[in-house]
Every structure is written in C-alpha cells, then in structure tokens.
Scaffold this motif. Structure first.
Motif, PDB file in Angstrom:
ATOM      1  N   PRO A 109      53.730  43.507  41.713  1.00 14.68           N
ATOM      2  CA  PRO A 109      54.165  43.901  43.057  1.00 14.68           C
ATOM      3  C   PRO A 109      53.796  42.822  44.073  1.00 14.68           C
ATOM      4  O   PRO A 109      52.864  42.050  43.889  1.00 14.68           O
ATOM      5  CB  PRO A 109      53.375  45.195  43.306  1.00 14.68           C
ATOM      6  N   GLY A 110      54.552  42.757  45.135  1.00 10.50           N
ATOM      7  CA  GLY A 110      54.241  41.807  46.193  1.00 10.50           C
ATOM      8  C   GLY A 110      54.858  40.444  46.025  1.00 10.50           C
ATOM      9  O   GLY A 110      54.722  39.596  46.911  1.00 10.50           O
ATOM     10  N   LEU A 111      55.563  40.197  44.901  1.00 11.36           N
ATOM     11  CA  LEU A 111      56.175  38.891  44.682  1.00 11.36           C
ATOM     12  C   LEU A 111      57.626  38.835  45.150  1.00 11.36           C
ATOM     13  O   LEU A 111      58.259  37.786  45.054  1.00 11.36           O
ATOM     14  CB  LEU A 111      56.107  38.518  43.190  1.00 11.36           C
ATOM     15  N   GLY A 112      58.150  39.953  45.610  1.00 15.59           N
ATOM     16  CA  GLY A 112      59.558  39.996  45.977  1.00 15.59           C
ATOM     17  C   GLY A 112      60.413  40.276  44.757  1.00 15.59           C
ATOM     18  O   GLY A 112      59.959  40.188  43.610  1.00 15.59           O
ATOM     19  N   PRO A 117      57.943  45.618  39.576  1.00 15.88           N
ATOM     20  CA  PRO A 117      57.126  46.370  40.533  1.00 15.88           C
ATOM     21  C   PRO A 117      55.860  46.963  39.942  1.00 15.88           C
ATOM     22  O   PRO A 117      54.872  47.164  40.663  1.00 15.88           O
ATOM     23  CB  PRO A 117      58.074  47.477  41.017  1.00 15.88           C
TER      24      PRO A 117
END
Length: 444
Positions: free
Chosen positions: A47-50, A43
């Motif tokens: 972030p944003g990659l799951g 994170p």
C-alpha cells in the motif's frame, strides 16, 4: 500381451496419471500468485505505492520465483539424476504446497509492516525452487517409460497439467469473487485457494508414493560427477538453444493470463469476473491444442510442430492487445482465447522434446535447467516489461511487439536444435547421442 508387457503398460499409465495430477497441483500453486498479484496483492502487501507502483512491486515478487526456478532445476536435478526421479518429485511437491499455504496465512502490510512483503518474497522463492524441480522430473517419468513412437502423445498428459492447474486456480478465484463482496474478497477470500493447496498436495503425494522408479534410471551407468557440471560442459548448446526456443511460450502465457488480467481490470475498466471467465474458456481450448500438438509431434516431428506453433504465437502477439483494447466482449474473448489456443500448440511437444536432448544420467538436470531458463526470460520479465511499456506509451500494444520479437528469437533457436522424434532414450549414452532408432517401440 504377456505379463511383462502388462506390467510395463500399468507402470506407464500410473506414471502418466502421476505426472498429470502432480504437475496440475504444482502449477495451481504457482499460478495462484499471478492471479492474486493482478487482483489484490498490490494494496494488501504494497500500500502507498500508487496503482502502478503497487502492481510493479507485486509483479517484481512474482518474477523472483522465476529467478529461483533454475536453482530448483540444479538442486532437484542433482538428486533426481543421482538418487532417483520418484523421491525428488515427492520433495518438490511438499515444498511447493507448504510455501503456497504459508502465503495464504501471511498477514498483510497493515499488520506486519515490511516483514510481510519480505516473507512473501521468501515463500515465493520456495515456490520457484519447488516448481524448478517439478517439471523435469515429471517429464522424465513419462519419457523414460513411454514407447518411442508415442512419447509425444504420452507427454501430452504432463502438458495438460499446467492447463488443469490454471483452470483450478482461476476458477477458484472466479467462484470466490462471484460469491463474496469486494471487501470480503480482499480481506480474506483470496486466501482460501492458497490454503486449499494442502488438500491437493495430499492427493498428489498419495499418487506419487505408489510409483516405481524409472527403468532407464535404474539401468544407467554410475554417475561420477555432479550432473550440472556435465550439463554445462558438454550439453550447454541444447540448454541455451532449448531455453531460448521456449521463451515465447512463457511470455505468451504470462502476458495473457497475468498482465492482460491486470491491464483489462485496472486499465480498461472491465470486471475481473468477465476476464477470468474468458481466460477459463480459453484454457479449455488450449488443453485441446496441447493434446493435438503432442500427438502430432510423434508423426510430424517435434521441431516442425514447435516451429509452426512459434510462428503462430509471434503473429498472434501483434493482434492480442489491439483486440483487447476494443473493450468489445467478443473481440476480447477472441484475443485471450486465441492466445491460449496458440499456447497449447507450443506446450504439447515439450515433455518429449526436451528430455530427448540429454543422456539418462544428466537428463533430469538438463531438461529441468533448459525448461526453467526459458522461464527466466519469458516469464519473469514479461509482465514487468509490459507494465513499463504501457506506462510509457499509454497503450499495451508495444508489449505485443516485444512478444513478437521473442518469437523471432525462438525460431532461430529452434533452427539450431535437432529433431529428436523417434530417438531411443537408451541410445543417448556417454554424453553423445547415437543415431536415433526411428519407429522403434521398446514396449513391443
């Protein structure tokens, strides 16, 4: 004991202490990333990659350092075999410490965007290069000073360094998690162990700067060509076989300490403090078996000791994740602690075994390259393979099968290597090994 004997005994004690302290600091720095990758780096930097994507990205950067370690082995091995062991080890310690502290100061993705993970890769490469030059030189400090009949036991001091580094790294994270709330730990708490590296490096430099150069290095013949050229031309068989033989140790360690930590916390819902405490207790048991197997290798033989430890590792890999997935605390502890104890048996003889495979003038390069090539296959790829296998099959048990397969390959590689127990390192000359002088003691 005469004055010369006392001098050599004092040098051996200083070499053992310097190897233990310096290697503990270097592995502390290296292990910090693995723990942070499992707990917070997804994170923070991706972030944003799951959940799975961020974990894979963090482990991919983690793997970069292993790819850089053979480069460090070649670069530091070149200067270690030409300039000397001592100076090279001082530089490797500085490189590792500064790169580690830089990670602790690096802003996350929210502040610097993609520059943040790019710089994380750069610092991780520096860590890999530094550690690639560390182990081989530290092993030679002991191997080239120790009596042939006790080389395994003294090498055990070096092999306690990874255990000490692991305890320091994970103990620091555990203390911070217990003392801070989750938000504070994710925002700034994880940075503290990285910044603490600067103080530890200062201690390591103080110890290493007081060392004398290896007597075998000072007495060896002139070096006419690049060490890596001679290693690859004349000693490629022990490099490949030795690297293959130690892949299972790398894989077992990082599967247990890095991937299992991530899987137990994110996949099984176990508190990270619980898993860290189990791993710390297991590391203490592993330190005991490091010492026992290192000492046993002097009497039982290096290859024979490694053979049995590798067989145990292959067997334990088949029960590691079934026990872990019960989510019952006693069985989880048995899985993790058992793996660390078996790992200690694999690590103990290596500081004597690998240096004994190469002549003095290329020993740094040969031992370091062998050790770090094993890390590329066993350490770099294992967390990635395990993450992918778990995502496909819905269970981590196939990762254990992968580890067992590596164990079988390692046994085959060990079979092709000689048992060097009792060999006089000074007798390894001209790129060819003369018959070992069994039971001889150069300090006598």
């Amino acid at each position: 004991m005469d004055a010369e004997g006392a001098r050599r005994a004092g040098q051996l004690r200083r070499a053992a202490a310097a190897a233990l302290i310096g290697t503990a600091i270097e592995f502390y720095d290296f292990f910090l990333y693995g723990t942070a990758a499992a707990l917070v780096f997804g994170p923070v930097f991706f972030p944003g990659l799951g959940t799975v994507g961020a974990l894979l990205a963090a482990f991919s950067v983690y793997a970069v350092a292993f790819l850089a370690r053979p480069l460090g082995a070649v670069v530091f091995g070149h200067f270690g075999d030409r300039v000397g062991r001592k100076a090279t080890l001082v530089v490797s310690l500085l490189l590792m410490g500064l790169a580690t502290a830089a990670v602790g100061l690096l802003p996350g993705f929210a502040a610097w965007g993609w520059w943040s993970p790019v710089l994380l890769v750069v610092f991780r490469v520096c860590q890999g290069v530094g550690l690639g030059g560390e182990w081989g030189g530290a092993a030679l400090l002991i191997a080239e000073n120790a009596p042939s009949g006790r080389r395994g036991r003294y090498g055990g001091f070096l092999q306690l360094g990874p255990s000490a580094g692991f305890v320091l790294a994970n103990g620091g994270f555990l203390a911070l998690q217990l003392g801070l709330d989750e938000r504070s730990f994710r925002e700034w708490g994880w940075r503290v162990p990285f910044l603490a590296s600067l103080a530890l490096v200062a201690v390591g430099l103080f110890v290493r700067l007081r060392l004398a150069e290896s007597p075998l290095f000072r007495a060896d013949v002139p070096r006419d060509r690049a060490p890596v050229v001679e290693v690859l031309r004349e000693h490629w068989r022990p490099v490949l076989a030795g690297g293959g033989a130690i892949t299972v140790g790398y894989a077992l360690f990082y599967l247990t300490t890095t991937y299992a930590l991530a899987y137990a916390t994110s996949g099984l819902g176990v508190a990270s403090t619980v898993v860290l405490a189990m791993l710390l207790a297991g590391a203490l048991g592993g330190a005991v078996t490091v010492w026992l197997s290192a000492s046993l290798s002097d009497r039982w033989g290096r290859r024979r000791t490694l053979w049995w430890a590798t067989g145990l590792a292959a067997g334990w890999s088949l029960v590691l994740f079934p026990l872990l997935e019960t989510v019952r605390r006693p069985l989880m502890f048995l899985a993790l602690a058992g793996a660390m104890v078996v790992l200690g048996g694999l690590l103990g003889p290596l500081a004597a075994f690998l240096p004994e495979l190469f002549p003095t003038r290329v020993r740094y390069t040969g031992a370091a390259l062998t050790y770090n090539l094993g890390g590329v296959v066993g350490g770099a790829t294992t967390p990635l393979v395990a993450t992918r296998l778990t995502a496909v099959y819905g269970t981590a048990q196939p990762a254990g099968w992968y580890l067992a397969a590596l164990g079988v390959v390692a046994l085959g590689c060990l079979w092709t290597l000689p048992d060097t127990t009792g060999a006089e390192l000074a007798a390894v000359d001209g790129g060819r090994r003369r018959a070992p002088v069994l039971g001889a003691d150069p300090a006598a």
